[in-house]
Design a protein around this motif. Sequence first.
Motif, mmCIF file in Angstrom:
data_model
loop_
_atom_site.group_PDB
_atom_site.id
_atom_site.type_symbol
_atom_site.label_atom_id
_atom_site.label_comp_id
_atom_site.label_asym_id
_atom_site.label_seq_id
_atom_site.Cartn_x
_atom_site.Cartn_y
_atom_site.Cartn_z
ATOM 1 N N GLU A 37 4.093 7.639 -1.182
ATOM 2 C CA GLU A 37 5.198 6.806 -0.700
ATOM 3 C C GLU A 37 4.698 5.430 -0.346
ATOM 4 O O GLU A 37 3.656 5.287 0.327
ATOM 5 C CB GLU A 37 5.841 7.465 0.516
ATOM 6 C CG GLU A 37 6.466 8.805 0.169
ATOM 7 C CD GLU A 37 7.128 9.470 1.372
ATOM 8 O OE1 GLU A 37 6.882 9.055 2.516
ATOM 9 O OE2 GLU A 37 7.888 10.436 1.138
ATOM 10 N N ARG A 38 5.443 4.417 -0.772
ATOM 11 C CA ARG A 38 5.090 3.025 -0.466
ATOM 12 C C ARG A 38 5.205 2.804 1.035
ATOM 13 O O ARG A 38 6.135 3.269 1.678
ATOM 14 C CB ARG A 38 6.018 2.057 -1.192
ATOM 15 C CG ARG A 38 5.655 0.588 -0.951
ATOM 16 C CD ARG A 38 6.531 -0.388 -1.721
ATOM 17 N NE ARG A 38 6.434 -0.249 -3.155
ATOM 18 C CZ ARG A 38 5.481 -0.789 -3.915
ATOM 19 N NH1 ARG A 38 4.522 -1.473 -3.351
ATOM 20 N NH2 ARG A 38 5.493 -0.627 -5.208
ATOM 21 N N GLN A 39 4.235 2.083 1.576
ATOM 22 C CA GLN A 39 4.258 1.722 2.997
ATOM 23 C C GLN A 39 4.878 0.352 3.131
ATOM 24 O O GLN A 39 4.605 -0.533 2.339
ATOM 25 C CB GLN A 39 2.835 1.705 3.559
ATOM 26 C CG GLN A 39 2.131 3.047 3.435
ATOM 27 C CD GLN A 39 2.875 4.141 4.170
ATOM 28 O OE1 GLN A 39 3.004 4.097 5.385
ATOM 29 N NE2 GLN A 39 3.360 5.128 3.439
ATOM 30 N N SER A 40 5.709 0.175 4.144
ATOM 31 C CA SER A 40 6.312 -1.130 4.349
ATOM 32 C C SER A 40 5.275 -2.070 4.947
ATOM 33 O O SER A 40 4.408 -1.669 5.695
ATOM 34 C CB SER A 40 7.538 -1.042 5.245
ATOM 35 O OG SER A 40 7.370 -0.096 6.241
ATOM 36 N N SER A 41 5.376 -3.311 4.528
ATOM 37 C CA SER A 41 4.409 -4.337 4.960
ATOM 38 C C SER A 41 4.662 -4.772 6.373
ATOM 39 O O SER A 41 5.706 -4.840 6.878
ATOM 40 C CB SER A 41 4.482 -5.553 4.057
ATOM 41 O OG SER A 41 4.312 -5.159 2.724
ATOM 42 N N THR B 216 -2.015 1.617 -10.921
ATOM 43 C CA THR B 216 -1.626 0.560 -9.982
ATOM 44 C C THR B 216 -0.569 1.141 -9.045
ATOM 45 O O THR B 216 -0.071 2.239 -9.252
ATOM 46 C CB THR B 216 -1.030 -0.671 -10.693
ATOM 47 O OG1 THR B 216 0.282 -0.333 -11.178
ATOM 48 C CG2 THR B 216 -1.895 -1.155 -11.845
ATOM 49 N N LEU B 217 -0.206 0.356 -8.044
ATOM 50 C CA LEU B 217 0.894 0.743 -7.154
ATOM 51 C C LEU B 217 2.184 0.048 -7.560
ATOM 52 O O LEU B 217 3.157 0.060 -6.820
ATOM 53 C CB LEU B 217 0.538 0.426 -5.700
ATOM 54 C CG LEU B 217 -0.643 1.210 -5.149
ATOM 55 C CD1 LEU B 217 -0.892 0.851 -3.692
ATOM 56 C CD2 LEU B 217 -0.422 2.704 -5.288
ATOM 57 N N SER B 218 2.201 -0.520 -8.718
ATOM 58 C CA SER B 218 3.384 -1.208 -9.228
ATOM 59 C C SER B 218 4.459 -0.201 -9.625
ATOM 60 O O SER B 218 4.160 0.884 -10.113
ATOM 61 C CB SER B 218 3.005 -2.044 -10.453
ATOM 62 O OG SER B 218 4.155 -2.547 -11.092
ATOM 63 N N SER C 180 0.859 -1.179 0.000
ATOM 64 C CA SER C 180 0.000 0.000 0.000
ATOM 65 C C SER C 180 0.896 1.231 0.000
ATOM 66 O O SER C 180 2.111 1.122 0.085
ATOM 67 C CB SER C 180 -0.929 -0.017 1.207
ATOM 68 O OG SER C 180 -0.184 0.008 2.403
ATOM 69 N N ALA C 181 0.268 2.378 -0.103
ATOM 70 C CA ALA C 181 1.023 3.631 -0.127
ATOM 71 C C ALA C 181 0.187 4.701 0.555
ATOM 72 O O ALA C 181 -0.992 4.500 0.843
ATOM 73 C CB ALA C 181 1.335 4.027 -1.570
ATOM 74 N N SER D 182 5.205 9.735 -7.808
ATOM 75 C CA SER D 182 3.999 10.468 -8.180
ATOM 76 C C SER D 182 3.524 11.265 -6.973
ATOM 77 O O SER D 182 3.964 11.033 -5.852
ATOM 78 C CB SER D 182 2.892 9.508 -8.623
ATOM 79 O OG SER D 182 3.288 8.752 -9.743
ATOM 80 N N ALA D 183 2.604 12.182 -7.223
ATOM 81 C CA ALA D 183 2.056 13.000 -6.149
ATOM 82 C C ALA D 183 0.543 13.086 -6.308
ATOM 83 O O ALA D 183 0.000 12.817 -7.381
ATOM 84 C CB ALA D 183 2.664 14.403 -6.200
#
Length: 184
Positions: free
Chosen positions: A180-184, A136-138, A34-35, A151-152
């Motif tokens: 920003e990507r969130q760490s799992s 996508t979040l890819s 997720s982000a 991206s913003a």
Amino acid sequence: MHRSLTACSLALLLAMSACSSAGRAAMGGSASASASAVLRSADGTPMGVLALTPVPGGVLLSGQLTGVPAGAHGIHFHTVGRCDGPEFTTAGAHFNPGSTKHGLLNPEGPHAGDLPAVAADASGRAAVNATTVLVTLSSAAGNGLLDADGSAIVVHAASDDQRTDPSGNSGGRIACGVIERQSS
């Protein structure tokens, strides 16, 4: 009949598992990836946090904004993960990897970064809850928000007419947040 239902249930379970695996691959490897973006005004005041969550076939954008002028406002994904104030031009143009026209109602659109407008109440609160199948979040997909330059998310001063290129007459940029990507 019981065996028939069991066979159908097993087939459905396998199909769902395959879809889940395909979804993880499309999102860059993790279905739980997720982000988020912390949006700030031009003077740096925090205006809220928006979460980006992968859902089947797309991305859910959700959260609450504060300090937004009352009324409707365009909100879009922009091409660069930078939010230098006061005008946030470093976020670039709307995210548009398909080189289409602007607007969810435009027959030649939309941009992948186009989203429904948000409405702020008299107290300046705006709920954000939109699902888009355009991104996508890819980090690998052509329509991935988490590419090399990021991206913003940008909130604009006026409503988005969802037709007029390049930005739906949505006016100046009043808030910006880097995704920003969130760490799992």
